[in-house]
Design a protein around this motif. Sequence first.
Motif, PDB file in Angstrom:
ATOM      1  N   UNK A 113     -20.792 -12.140   7.285  1.00 32.18           N
ATOM      2  CA  UNK A 113     -20.624 -11.587   8.691  1.00 32.18           C
ATOM      3  C   UNK A 113     -21.047 -10.118   8.611  1.00 32.18           C
ATOM      4  N   UNK A 114     -20.387  -9.242   7.522  1.00 25.89           N
ATOM      5  CA  UNK A 114     -20.677  -7.976   7.767  1.00 25.89           C
ATOM      6  C   UNK A 114     -22.078  -7.620   7.383  1.00 25.89           C
ATOM      7  N   UNK A 115     -22.748  -8.183   6.654  1.00 26.01           N
ATOM      8  CA  UNK A 115     -24.286  -8.144   5.917  1.00 26.01           C
ATOM      9  C   UNK A 115     -25.209  -8.347   7.137  1.00 26.01           C
ATOM     10  N   UNK A 116     -24.876  -9.397   7.982  1.00 27.53           N
ATOM     11  CA  UNK A 116     -25.561  -9.862   9.154  1.00 27.53           C
ATOM     12  C   UNK A 116     -25.598  -8.639  10.099  1.00 27.53           C
ATOM     13  N   UNK A 117     -24.102  -8.255  10.233  1.00 27.81           N
ATOM     14  CA  UNK A 117     -24.133  -6.884  11.304  1.00 27.81           C
ATOM     15  C   UNK A 117     -24.598  -5.596  11.048  1.00 27.81           C
ATOM     16  N   UNK A 118     -24.523  -5.410   9.735  1.00 27.66           N
ATOM     17  CA  UNK A 118     -25.132  -4.078   9.235  1.00 27.66           C
ATOM     18  C   UNK A 118     -26.449  -4.155   8.860  1.00 27.66           C
ATOM     19  N   UNK A 119     -27.139  -5.100   8.401  1.00 33.66           N
ATOM     20  CA  UNK A 119     -28.391  -5.296   7.927  1.00 33.66           C
ATOM     21  C   UNK A 119     -29.501  -5.778   9.143  1.00 33.66           C
ATOM     22  N   UNK A 120     -29.131  -6.699   9.827  1.00 30.29           N
ATOM     23  CA  UNK A 120     -29.816  -7.303  10.600  1.00 30.29           C
ATOM     24  C   UNK A 120     -29.414  -7.139  12.326  1.00 30.29           C
ATOM     25  N   UNK A 121     -28.248  -6.399  12.307  1.00 34.16           N
ATOM     26  CA  UNK A 121     -28.107  -6.345  13.689  1.00 34.16           C
ATOM     27  C   UNK A 121     -27.451  -7.594  14.514  1.00 34.16           C
ATOM     28  N   UNK A 122     -27.172  -8.430  13.792  1.00 33.40           N
ATOM     29  CA  UNK A 122     -26.738  -9.688  14.478  1.00 33.40           C
ATOM     30  C   UNK A 122     -25.279  -9.779  14.410  1.00 33.40           C
ATOM     31  N   UNK A 123     -24.600  -9.806  15.571  1.00 32.19           N
ATOM     32  CA  UNK A 123     -23.074  -9.536  15.541  1.00 32.19           C
ATOM     33  C   UNK A 123     -22.747 -11.277  16.010  1.00 32.19           C
ATOM     34  N   UNK A 124     -21.995 -11.688  14.806  1.00 30.91           N
ATOM     35  CA  UNK A 124     -21.440 -13.243  15.104  1.00 30.91           C
ATOM     36  C   UNK A 124     -20.222 -13.358  14.404  1.00 30.91           C
ATOM     37  N   UNK A 125     -19.418 -14.264  14.649  1.00 35.27           N
ATOM     38  CA  UNK A 125     -18.420 -14.583  14.235  1.00 35.27           C
ATOM     39  C   UNK A 125     -18.177 -15.459  12.645  1.00 35.27           C
ATOM     40  N   UNK A 126     -16.816 -15.508  12.073  1.00 36.29           N
ATOM     41  CA  UNK A 126     -16.860 -16.185  11.012  1.00 36.29           C
ATOM     42  C   UNK A 126     -17.134 -17.424  10.825  1.00 36.29           C
ATOM     43  N   UNK A 127     -16.572 -18.047  11.823  1.00 38.05           N
ATOM     44  CA  UNK A 127     -16.704 -19.454  12.055  1.00 38.05           C
ATOM     45  C   UNK A 127     -18.188 -20.211  11.939  1.00 38.05           C
ATOM     46  N   UNK A 128     -18.941 -19.298  12.947  1.00 39.65           N
ATOM     47  CA  UNK A 128     -20.350 -19.497  13.140  1.00 39.65           C
ATOM     48  C   UNK A 128     -21.086 -19.399  11.549  1.00 39.65           C
ATOM     49  N   UNK A 129     -20.816 -18.379  10.963  1.00 36.70           N
ATOM     50  CA  UNK A 129     -21.399 -18.265   9.565  1.00 36.70           C
ATOM     51  C   UNK A 129     -21.244 -19.011   8.816  1.00 36.70           C
ATOM     52  N   UNK A 130     -19.818 -19.842   8.821  1.00 33.32           N
ATOM     53  CA  UNK A 130     -19.406 -20.668   7.953  1.00 33.32           C
ATOM     54  C   UNK A 130     -20.030 -22.011   8.320  1.00 33.32           C
ATOM     55  N   UNK A 131     -20.436 -22.321   9.438  1.00 33.94           N
ATOM     56  CA  UNK A 131     -20.861 -23.684   9.805  1.00 33.94           C
ATOM     57  C   UNK A 131     -22.530 -23.330   9.329  1.00 33.94           C
ATOM     58  N   UNK A 132     -22.982 -22.122   9.511  1.00 32.54           N
ATOM     59  CA  UNK A 132     -24.446 -22.086   9.182  1.00 32.54           C
ATOM     60  C   UNK A 132     -24.638 -22.065   7.764  1.00 32.54           C
ATOM     61  N   UNK A 133     -24.151 -21.404   7.114  1.00 33.38           N
ATOM     62  CA  UNK A 133     -24.230 -21.449   5.601  1.00 33.38           C
ATOM     63  C   UNK A 133     -23.928 -22.779   4.973  1.00 33.38           C
ATOM     64  N   UNK A 134     -22.731 -23.443   5.104  1.00 34.62           N
ATOM     65  CA  UNK A 134     -22.211 -24.446   4.447  1.00 34.62           C
ATOM     66  C   UNK A 134     -22.835 -25.789   4.896  1.00 34.62           C
ATOM     67  N   UNK A 135     -23.143 -25.870   6.170  1.00 36.50           N
ATOM     68  CA  UNK A 135     -23.615 -27.292   6.819  1.00 36.50           C
ATOM     69  C   UNK A 135     -25.166 -27.368   6.816  1.00 36.50           C
TER      70      UNK A 135
END
Length: 166
Positions: A113-135
Amino acid sequence: MSGVYHLEIKETPEELKELLANQKTATGFERVQLLYLLKTGHGQTISQTAEIIGRNRVTLHKWIRQYSSGGIEGLLKQKSSPGRPRSIPTWAETALSKRLQEPLGFNGYQEIVEWLEQKLGVNTCYKTVHKLVYYRLESCPKVPRPKSSEQSQAQVEAFKKTLQTT
């Protein structure tokens, strides 16, 4: 005769019968069935055909207009709603997928989540990142196990050779 609809159907009854058999959706089946019934004469009027199919005659008139303007492709064209856009864009998803393939990996989903926000400027929540990465990406944050600096590679290979597997 009142209510008789004159429509020029280009396809033969055999072609329409084959199209009926190949339809995957119920709406596509009903639309081709309309043409088949009108072509073969089983439905002499729109009202009679609407009764056979189980739809309102206004709906059948709409389908006939679609067929007249776009042919069989226009009649069977499925509308698809665009839906809500993803909170993580596809370009960020591909960048994350590449980053997950690297051996360094992440320490956890919060770090992603922090990497997406710092490097790519994409602000998102933990749950969204978990669903994206895991599923969706079917991956997980990869962290290499710590290795001892005193560990010998030769001893590791010797251990693997002598290890008995059942």
